[in-house]
Design an enzyme around this catalytic site. Structure first.
Site, PDB file in Angstrom:
ATOM      1  CG  HIS A   1     -10.269 -13.337  24.844  1.00  0.00           C
ATOM      2  ND1 HIS A   1     -10.737 -14.932  25.610  1.00  0.00           N
ATOM      3  CD2 HIS A   1      -8.916 -13.545  24.480  1.00  0.00           C
ATOM      4  CE1 HIS A   1      -9.466 -15.679  25.748  1.00  0.00           C
ATOM      5  NE2 HIS A   1      -8.639 -14.799  25.014  1.00  0.00           N
TER       6      HIS A   1
HETATM    7  N1  UDP Z   1      -4.947 -14.408  17.386  1.00  0.00           N
HETATM    8  C1  UDP Z   1      -5.295 -14.811  15.371  1.00  0.00           C
HETATM    9  N2  UDP Z   1      -6.404 -13.941  14.479  1.00  0.00           N
HETATM   10  C2  UDP Z   1      -6.785 -13.129  15.639  1.00  0.00           C
HETATM   11  C3  UDP Z   1      -6.714 -12.729  17.569  1.00  0.00           C
HETATM   12  C4  UDP Z   1      -5.761 -13.608  18.089  1.00  0.00           C
HETATM   13  O1  UDP Z   1      -5.171 -15.804  15.101  1.00  0.00           O
HETATM   14  O2  UDP Z   1      -7.589 -11.905  15.725  1.00  0.00           O
HETATM   15  C5  UDP Z   1      -4.102 -15.519  17.526  1.00  0.00           C
HETATM   16  C6  UDP Z   1      -3.324 -14.924  18.629  1.00  0.00           C
HETATM   17  O3  UDP Z   1      -1.654 -14.977  17.013  1.00  0.00           O
HETATM   18  C7  UDP Z   1      -3.074 -15.874  19.503  1.00  0.00           C
HETATM   19  C8  UDP Z   1      -3.849 -16.983  19.609  1.00  0.00           C
HETATM   20  O4  UDP Z   1      -4.885 -16.468  18.529  1.00  0.00           O
HETATM   21  O5  UDP Z   1      -2.002 -17.369  18.901  1.00  0.00           O
HETATM   22  C9  UDP Z   1      -5.114 -16.079  20.768  1.00  0.00           C
HETATM   23  O6  UDP Z   1      -6.085 -16.272  21.030  1.00  0.00           O
HETATM   24  P1  UDP Z   1      -6.827 -16.324  22.545  1.00  0.00           P
HETATM   25  O7  UDP Z   1      -6.376 -14.310  22.731  1.00  0.00           O
HETATM   26  O8  UDP Z   1      -8.015 -15.937  22.337  1.00  0.00           O
HETATM   27  O9  UDP Z   1      -6.906 -16.849  23.566  1.00  0.00           O
HETATM   28  P2  UDP Z   1      -5.918 -16.520  24.691  1.00  0.00           P
HETATM   29  O10 UDP Z   1      -4.124 -16.989  23.994  1.00  0.00           O
HETATM   30  O11 UDP Z   1      -6.392 -15.689  25.655  1.00  0.00           O
HETATM   31  O12 UDP Z   1      -5.994 -17.897  25.378  1.00  0.00           O
END
Ligand code: UDP
Length: 377
Positions: free
Chosen positions: A206
């Site tokens: 993303h």
């Molecule tokens: N996650 C979730 N469902 C999904 C994909 C990710 O609950 O379908 C959770 C994952 O376990 C993690 C978080 O969302 O804790 C990650 O979010 P994202 O990748 O959007 O953000 P980033 O970590 O890059 O800031």
């Protein structure tokens, strides 16, 4: 003690959940829960709150998604109003979104103490919107909860006073440890998706740098190779932003037709934990997944050229950017997992609450530089 926590996106809710749940249970703490409403999609917000056993926020500021000006400027204005109404003893926010910067600015400029959860992460890549937010937020925080010694050192290198920094571990480890047993009991996601443990790759994507047309075309090509030539199953819970941009760039139908690639809507946290734990490999540009997969001992190919989480490199995570040869090599031969988890022991939220309740927080208030004492005659 009145604690006011501000969240805006799915990962912030997940990483703040262990702190918020503890704060709510304590008799001597009043907790005010605020969302800026950046993630308003049901699957990214309400479902995640339910899975984490969190109440609906006391305030939803409905800032939504928009330009940095809207998220930071309007966000700050609306957060300021809540702060004036609630007068908290301490304001908390986690991570590196525009909302975190807006919260920190609204707090310190109005005389409230601000604590930054997950302080000190650095990718040293100022083209990332998150890096700008991290650096600015850390430099105006009264209290910095650094997840590891690496992040503490980053802060010290930038001359942030050491008395403000507490190394706590990352609250994501608490979240995984608290929720995995529940997830294993409740979730039937493998049956629902009809996948076998250890027989699929989990993909999420993303970040800004991976959602332009060029990057998405490359990813589509690489996925075709992984799924068709290497005959791997790939499960891809797609972020609404990525789905939207694939459509904008005319690539969605192309990627959807790849055999062995299962594109599904975003999952709730419990289902997602189970899907991650049983994956043979994770491919991601997410920050949180680098940490969670490391806790769950699943190898990770990081679809980025740098990371603000170097602790996991060589311990199950490997950087591959969008380099086709490198990605294919690591799919065939995944990185080795280390025994110890570099992100903490699952007690970060206890340590943070302990600091808030038992330290003299006033010592963290910014003081006027003593001009007389430091005046050189
Ligand atoms: N996650 C979730 N469902 C999904 C994909 C990710 O609950 O379908 C959770 C994952 O376990 C993690 C978080 O969302 O804790 C990650 O979010 P994202 O990748 O959007 O953000 P980033 O970590 O890059 O800031």
């Amino acid at each position: 003690m009145k604690i006011l926590s501000v969240v805006s996106t799915r990962p912030e809710i997940i990483k703040m959940a262990p702190i918020i749940r503890k704060a709510i249970k304590l008799n001597n703490v009043e907790h005010v829960f605020v969302t800026t409403g950046q993630h308003y999609d049901f699957l990214l917000f309400e479902k995640i709150l339910n899975d984490l056993n969190l109440p609906m926020p006391d305030y939803n500021l409905s800032v939504g998604s928009g330009s940095p000006g809207i998220q930071i400027g309007v966000g700050m204005l609306l957060i300021e109003k809540v702060l004036d109404k609630e007068s908290p003893d301490i304001v908390l926010a986690q991570g590196d979104t525009n909302s975190v910067l807006a919260t920190a600015l609204a707090a310190v400029k109005n005389g409230y103490l601000f604590g930054h959860v997950e302080a000190g992460l650095r990718s040293y890549d100022m083209t990332m919107p998150e890096e700008i937010n991290r650096r600015l937020t850390d430099h105006i925080s009264n209290i910095l909860f650094a997840p590891t010694n690496v992040s503490k050192d980053n802060l010290l290198k930038e001359n942030i006073e050491s008395f403000r920094i507490y190394v706590t571990g990352n609250t994501v480890v608490d979240a995984v440890k608290e929720h995995l047993p529940i997830a294993m009991k409740k979730s039937s996601v493998l049956e629902q998706l009809d996948v076998e443990p250890n027989n699929y790759i989990l993909l999420t994507l993303h970040r800004n740098e991976n959602t332009n047309k060029d990057a998405l075309s490359k990813i589509t090509r690489i996925l075709k190779k992984i799924c068709s030539e290497l005959n791997e199953n790939v499960v891809f819970p797609i972020h609404p932003r990525t789905e939207n941009l694939l459509k904008v760039h005319g690539l969605f139908e192309k990627i959807r037709k790849i055999e062995n690639l299962h594109i599904i809507p975003p999952l709730g946290y419990l289902d997602f934990l189970v899907l991650m734990k049983n994956a043979k490999l994770v491919m991601t540009d997410s920050g949180g997944l680098q940490e969670e997969a490391t806790v769950l001992k699943v190898p990770v190919i990081v679809l980025r050229y740098n990371t603000e989480r170097p602790e996991a490199l060589g311990k199950g995570c490997v950087l591959a950017g969008l380099e086709e040869d490198l990605i294919l090599k690591h799919v065939a031969d995944p990185p080795e997992i280390a025994k110890e988890c570099p992100f903490g022991d699952g007690r970060a939220s206890d340590r943070i609450i302990d600091v808030l309740l038992n330290e003299d927080l006033e010592k963290h208030r910014f003081k006027k530089f003593d001009m007389i004492k430091n005046f050189k005659k």
